[in-house]
Design an enzyme around this catalytic site. Structure first.
Site, short mmCIF file in Angstrom:
data_model
loop_
_atom_site.label_atom_id
_atom_site.label_comp_id
_atom_site.label_asym_id
_atom_site.label_seq_id
_atom_site.Cartn_x
_atom_site.Cartn_y
_atom_site.Cartn_z
N LYS A 18 36.11 -15.99 -1.02
CA LYS A 18 36.86 -15.15 -1.95
C LYS A 18 36.44 -15.44 -3.39
CE LYS A 18 40.89 -16.08 -3.65
NZ LYS A 18 42.34 -16.37 -3.87
N ASP B 200 42.43 -11.38 -1.27
CA ASP B 200 43.44 -12.32 -1.74
C ASP B 200 44.75 -12.01 -1.03
OD1 ASP B 200 44.41 -10.03 -2.95
OD2 ASP B 200 44.77 -10.98 -4.88
#
Length: 228
Positions: free
Chosen positions: A126, A145
């Site tokens: 991420k 997220d």
């Protein structure tokens, strides 16, 4: 009504069309002026609000301005500088270690590949995706997220549960040109309306195609649990 469209492609197109109209200026909310600052800010943002990170980095980026500054910092002092950030002790160690690697193995420059970024301590896919997209203008995937995870499941776009598998699943049908902006749109809508607790379904622009709508359904598909 809360009924999704017939296919995931149709569902996605309808959702994105509406979110693009609703949030035309959606973009990253972390403050940074260079790739190093971006990397540090994203590392700090894990399990912490962007608002809190921006408040902390306003002073942090004045004190530490190069990878060498972080690499040579006393870890206890760096920890103290990050004291308002969630998991600040671990993050201080990861930042110091990552910046040491950047100095020793990358000539003091933030890496520009997924493999090199994820080799840094405390940097997962991420974080690497964010750095690549906003630091190097390279889009290799979708940043998943907490907001993207929640909305993609609530809206019936995926049944996967883990960020990595959610990303892989979304990449099979989300057009590549939408990979980056999908994250910003979902974050904007997740903050404004589709919150983790008590989402405002009455005022949601995609409620009529949402299979998790509290107005029509008993289960929150994000968690798989009944609505409170």
């Amino acid at each position: 009504m809360g009924e999704p469209l017939a296919t995931r492609d149709e569902q996605l197109d309808e959702i994105l069309d509406r979110l693009y109209d609703e949030y035309p200026d959606a973009t990253i909310s972390l403050n940074f002026t260079n790739r190093l600052e971006l990397l540090i800010a994203v590392m700090l943002s894990a399990q912490c609000t962007d608002e809190r990170v921006n408040k902390e980095t306003a002073d942090l980026f004045e004190k530490y301005q190069s990878p060498e500054d972080y690499a040579n910092a006393d870890v206890d002092e760096l920890d103290e500088d990050l004291s308002s950030i969630t998991y600040h002790r671990n993050k201080a160690k990861w930042i110091k270690s990552s910046c040491r690697t950047i100095v020793e193995e990358h000539d003091g420059k933030v890496p520009d590949t997924m493999s090199e970024l994820t080799d840094l301590k405390g940097v997962g896919r991420k974080t690497a995706n964010v750095v690549l997209q906003h630091g190097h203008d390279t889009v290799e995937g979708i940043v998943v997220d907490t907001h993207v995870r929640r909305l993609s499941r609530r809206l019936g776009l995926t049944e996967e549960e883990r960020p990595k598998t959610i990303e892989s699943d979304l990449m099979t049908f989300v057009p590549e040109e939408d990979w980056q902006q999908l994250t910003h749109l979902f974050i904007s809508h997740g903050r404004a309306t589709c919150t983790a607790r008590s989402p405002d379904c009455d005022d949601c622009i995609v409620e009529d195609v949402c299979p998790s709508s509290q107005l029509d359904h008993e289960i929150d598909l994000a968690s798989g649990e009944p609505w409170d």
